[in-house]
Each structure stands twice: as structure tokens, then as C-alpha cells.
Scaffold this active site. Structure first.
Site, PDB file in Angstrom:
ATOM      1  N   ASP A  93       0.885  -1.166   0.000  1.00 42.79           N
ATOM      2  CA  ASP A  93       0.000   0.000   0.000  1.00 42.79           C
ATOM      3  C   ASP A  93       0.923   1.216   0.000  1.00 42.79           C
ATOM      4  OD1 ASP A  93      -2.268   1.656   0.213  1.00 42.79           O
ATOM      5  OD2 ASP A  93      -2.101   1.688   2.396  1.00 42.79           O
ATOM      6  N   GLU A 145      -1.322  -1.377  -5.001  1.00 39.96           N
ATOM      7  CA  GLU A 145      -2.500  -0.576  -5.307  1.00 39.96           C
ATOM      8  C   GLU A 145      -2.176   0.446  -6.382  1.00 39.96           C
ATOM      9  OE1 GLU A 145      -5.620   0.471  -2.227  1.00 39.96           O
ATOM     10  OE2 GLU A 145      -4.646   2.403  -2.537  1.00 39.96           O
ATOM     11  N   ASP A 152      -2.318   0.992   7.466  1.00 37.87           N
ATOM     12  CA  ASP A 152      -1.574   0.855   6.208  1.00 37.87           C
ATOM     13  C   ASP A 152      -1.125  -0.587   5.990  1.00 37.87           C
ATOM     14  OD1 ASP A 152      -1.396   3.712   5.217  1.00 37.87           O
ATOM     15  OD2 ASP A 152      -0.589   3.934   7.230  1.00 37.87           O
TER      16      ASP A 152
END
EC number: 3.1.21.10
Length: 174
Positions: free
Chosen positions: A8, A67, A139
Site C-alpha cells: 500500500d 494498489e 496501512d
């Protein structure tokens, strides 16, 4: 059994999660955050690159899910996020990892069943799927969700020889 790294990305905090995909579910291996501090942007990007490189060296994943950049309200933030993604992608590419990209909606849909799920819903489902006792940092939880999403997509694509995926620049676009 395949080790999967989920990332991420962020220019200040990059979450990571490593899971082992045994075909009948995933097992938690590690997760955490790469905190880049308050240095200049090049120093922070270098910290992301070095952090991802160290995680790959320590855990030995063979594939990575990351992502995709979303449209931020602030163009400067979106650019910095894209640069952090680039640092992580270069680290993975140098290590020879297969790299796949997922939108936030794809990850939420795969983990929670709703593309509109919030971060807490994702975090709770990650805890359930990986049988975690403690909540991972947000996160890190997002990174674990990306790794789980990648495991799910790999399972659905392997029998089809990845026919459903398109390769662009060495990365899988799903």
C-alpha cells in the site's frame, strides 16, 4: 505454496504485508509500515525503495500486488503517491517478482464483498481471513488486503493460463 507481498504505497508511510498462499487460503507471515520520515522527497523515495528491497530479501516473495494510483483531490499528492509506487515497483522488478496492480475498489470487493467498504471494514475482514488476534496498523492492513486480493486473483487466473490478464510493461493488468 506461494509467498505474496502486498504493498500500500505512500510517500510518508508505505504499508506492506506478506502472506503464504497454500491454495486453500492464506497464512499470515508478516506486515508493517515503512516510515520514511520528514526528509526530502528523493530521500523518502529512497527509503521506500530500500524498505521494499529489504522486505523482499527477508521474506522471499515471488509475486507482488500493489494498489494503483487513485485520483486524489490534490494533484501534488497523487504525483508523490505515484512516485512512491514507482520506487516499490522498481524494487520488486529488480528482484524478479511478478507484479500485479489493483484498484482500491477491486481490493475492497475481493476482501469485503463491497467496493465501497471503509478502511475499518477491510481491517476487520483481513483479521478474520488471516485469523489475526491483534489489529494490524491501517496501512499494513491495506497491504495485507492487497496481498489477499492478489492471491484470490492468482487462483482464478492460474487455471486459465492468465488469459484473463493483460500484460503491459511487464505488469499484469487485471
Amino acid at each position: 505454496m506461494t509467498l505474496i507481498l502486498g504493498i500500500d504505497p505512500g510517500s510518508r508511510i508505505t504499508g506492506f504485508g506478506v502472506v503464504r498462499d497454500g491454495g486453500r487460503g492464506c497464512e499470515y507471515i508478516a506486515s508493517g509500515c515503512i516510515r520514511t520520515g520528514s526528509g526530502s522527497l528523493p530521500e523518502r523515495l529512497q527509503a521506500v525503495y530500500r524498505g521494499v528491497t529489504e522486505i523482499i530479501r527477508s521474506h522471499g516473495p515471488v509475486t507482488m500486488g500493489i494498489e494503483q494510483v487513485f485520483m486524489a483531490r490534490n494533484a501534488d499528492s497523487a504525483l508523490k503517491l505515484g512516485q512512491a509506487r514507482g520506487a516499490a515497483i522498481v524494487a520488486a522488478a529488480e528482484a524478479g517478482l511478478e507484479i500485479a496492480e489493483y484498484t482500491a475498489t477491486q481490493v475492497k470487493q475481493a476482501i469485503v464483498g463491497s467496493g465501497g467498504a471503509d478502511k475499518r471494514q477491510v481491517q476487520m475482514m483481513v483479521m478474520h481471513l488471516l485469523r489475526l488476534v491483534q489489529k494490524p496498523q491501517i496501512d499494513a492492513s491495506d497491504a495485507l488486503a492487497i496481498a489477499l486480493c492478489h492471491a484470490h486473483h492468482r487462483q482464478s487466473l492460474i487455471p486459465h493460463g492468465l488469459d484473463g490478464a493483460r500484460r503491459r510493461g511487464g505488469r499484469l493488468r487485471l
